[in-house]
Design a protein around this motif. Sequence first.
Motif, mmCIF file in Angstrom:
data_model
loop_
_atom_site.group_PDB
_atom_site.id
_atom_site.type_symbol
_atom_site.label_atom_id
_atom_site.label_comp_id
_atom_site.label_asym_id
_atom_site.label_seq_id
_atom_site.Cartn_x
_atom_site.Cartn_y
_atom_site.Cartn_z
ATOM 1 N N LEU A 119 0.573 -1.013 -0.459
ATOM 2 C CA LEU A 119 -0.014 0.134 0.122
ATOM 3 C C LEU A 119 1.207 0.855 -0.072
ATOM 4 O O LEU A 119 0.604 1.903 -1.280
ATOM 5 C CB LEU A 119 -1.066 -0.279 1.204
ATOM 6 C CG LEU A 119 -2.068 1.177 1.857
ATOM 7 C CD1 LEU A 119 -2.835 1.750 0.009
ATOM 8 C CD2 LEU A 119 -3.096 0.780 2.804
ATOM 9 N N CYS A 120 1.933 1.163 1.098
ATOM 10 C CA CYS A 120 2.983 2.243 0.426
ATOM 11 C C CYS A 120 3.615 2.678 -0.745
ATOM 12 O O CYS A 120 3.720 4.228 -0.883
ATOM 13 C CB CYS A 120 3.691 2.145 1.637
ATOM 14 S SG CYS A 120 3.662 2.296 3.767
ATOM 15 N N ALA B 148 -6.823 12.899 1.503
ATOM 16 C CA ALA B 148 -7.612 11.665 1.970
ATOM 17 C C ALA B 148 -8.390 11.146 1.975
ATOM 18 O O ALA B 148 -8.343 10.159 1.726
ATOM 19 C CB ALA B 148 -8.216 12.602 3.581
ATOM 20 N N GLN B 149 -9.427 11.679 0.542
ATOM 21 C CA GLN B 149 -10.353 11.365 0.365
ATOM 22 C C GLN B 149 -9.467 10.291 -0.928
ATOM 23 O O GLN B 149 -9.627 8.681 -1.185
ATOM 24 C CB GLN B 149 -11.161 11.780 -0.494
ATOM 25 C CG GLN B 149 -12.088 12.194 0.103
ATOM 26 C CD GLN B 149 -12.556 11.624 1.383
ATOM 27 O OE1 GLN B 149 -13.509 10.418 1.272
ATOM 28 N NE2 GLN B 149 -12.470 12.050 2.703
ATOM 29 N N ARG B 150 -8.713 10.435 -1.741
ATOM 30 C CA ARG B 150 -7.994 9.485 -2.533
ATOM 31 C C ARG B 150 -6.840 8.582 -1.343
ATOM 32 O O ARG B 150 -7.036 7.331 -1.716
ATOM 33 C CB ARG B 150 -6.687 10.615 -3.404
ATOM 34 C CG ARG B 150 -7.224 11.048 -4.113
ATOM 35 C CD ARG B 150 -5.944 12.062 -4.845
ATOM 36 N NE ARG B 150 -5.253 11.439 -5.379
ATOM 37 C CZ ARG B 150 -4.297 11.871 -6.222
ATOM 38 N NH1 ARG B 150 -3.788 12.502 -6.419
ATOM 39 N NH2 ARG B 150 -3.761 10.606 -7.499
ATOM 40 N N MET B 151 -6.480 9.057 -0.782
ATOM 41 C CA MET B 151 -5.671 8.006 0.678
ATOM 42 C C MET B 151 -6.750 6.831 0.357
ATOM 43 O O MET B 151 -6.734 5.347 0.775
ATOM 44 C CB MET B 151 -5.020 8.538 1.189
ATOM 45 C CG MET B 151 -3.426 9.080 0.720
ATOM 46 S SD MET B 151 -3.379 9.986 2.248
ATOM 47 C CE MET B 151 -2.496 9.369 3.793
ATOM 48 N N LEU B 152 -8.483 6.399 0.890
ATOM 49 C CA LEU B 152 -8.834 5.878 1.774
ATOM 50 C C LEU B 152 -9.239 5.194 0.523
ATOM 51 O O LEU B 152 -9.807 3.621 0.556
ATOM 52 C CB LEU B 152 -9.958 6.406 1.939
ATOM 53 C CG LEU B 152 -10.460 6.981 3.753
ATOM 54 C CD1 LEU B 152 -11.412 8.129 3.929
ATOM 55 C CD2 LEU B 152 -9.890 6.075 4.194
ATOM 56 N N GLY C 237 8.013 8.666 -2.706
ATOM 57 C CA GLY C 237 7.101 8.916 -3.705
ATOM 58 C C GLY C 237 8.230 9.953 -4.751
ATOM 59 O O GLY C 237 8.350 10.923 -3.584
ATOM 60 N N GLY C 238 7.917 9.971 -5.906
ATOM 61 C CA GLY C 238 8.031 11.060 -6.370
ATOM 62 C C GLY C 238 9.527 11.449 -6.381
ATOM 63 O O GLY C 238 10.071 12.459 -6.834
ATOM 64 N N SER D 112 2.714 6.243 -2.319
ATOM 65 C CA SER D 112 3.949 6.980 -2.333
ATOM 66 C C SER D 112 4.249 7.325 -3.824
ATOM 67 O O SER D 112 4.297 8.279 -4.677
ATOM 68 C CB SER D 112 5.152 6.779 -1.977
ATOM 69 O OG SER D 112 5.775 5.602 -2.746
ATOM 70 N N ALA D 113 3.482 6.354 -4.843
ATOM 71 C CA ALA D 113 4.279 6.655 -6.217
ATOM 72 C C ALA D 113 2.773 7.386 -7.149
ATOM 73 O O ALA D 113 2.678 8.387 -7.516
ATOM 74 C CB ALA D 113 3.517 5.389 -7.057
ATOM 75 N N ALA D 114 0.934 7.528 -6.365
ATOM 76 C CA ALA D 114 0.230 7.969 -6.474
ATOM 77 C C ALA D 114 0.306 9.899 -6.519
ATOM 78 O O ALA D 114 0.337 10.171 -7.300
ATOM 79 C CB ALA D 114 -1.490 6.953 -6.625
#
Length: 244
Positions: free
Chosen positions: A86-87, A230-234, A116-117, A91-93
């Motif tokens: 998941l990490c 936060a919504q993207r993470m969920l 990431g990045g 991190s990539a996204a």
Amino acid sequence: MMGIQSVDRAVEIMEALTQGPSTVGAIAERLDVHKSTASRILSSLADHGLVEKSSSSGAYSLGFALVRFASAVTRRMDLSDTAQKLCDEVSAALKLTANVAILDEVFAVNVSQAVGGGLLAPRHYVGLRTPGHATSSGKVLLAHDEVAAEAALSDVLEPHTERTITDPEALRAELETVRAQGWAASNEEWEQHITAVAVPLRLHDGRVEATLTVTGPTHSLPPESFAEVAQRMLALAAVTHRWT
């Protein structure tokens, strides 16, 4: 010393039983002890379900309580593996440092991390015990554990930057906000010029098992982006099928 010797003998008995059922006499011979000593240890292990005695042969074999212990270890291994994947994806996204943390008393302890990045991580977080009241991960975990929250609120809330919440009533209000909105933030509260957003990782029965966090410099993760991030993470966490 006698207690340690008994533990060593108990472990040796269970190792022997991995090869199959064995009698008290055979166990006593293996341990080079009197049969009464072997019988006493086997009886104690049986009381805890770690070994079982056959009613027909009188031989002992490993008990089903070990399945529970093995299951707990497997779940932890599954957690670590799933958390790292998941990490990596988060991190990539999001092009930010991603962490998964679990609760330890009133602290958040990070169990996995990915950067990431091409950004350098502000810290190497794995294994790090971070203050619950000053971090986004800690706030999420405290918000969903009443005992831990009350312990934190009754302790001294140490300042880490000028923005750290050090007033218990202010922290109580913050935790209520976290529960209501479904995510937490740390806006330069633990480290200057560093922000973070965390969301709960819920099992399918609703329990919060861990928290997912993204961290970065304030210019990469500004406060106005917190809710959207936060919504993207969920959404990314839900893809794991372990967490909702």
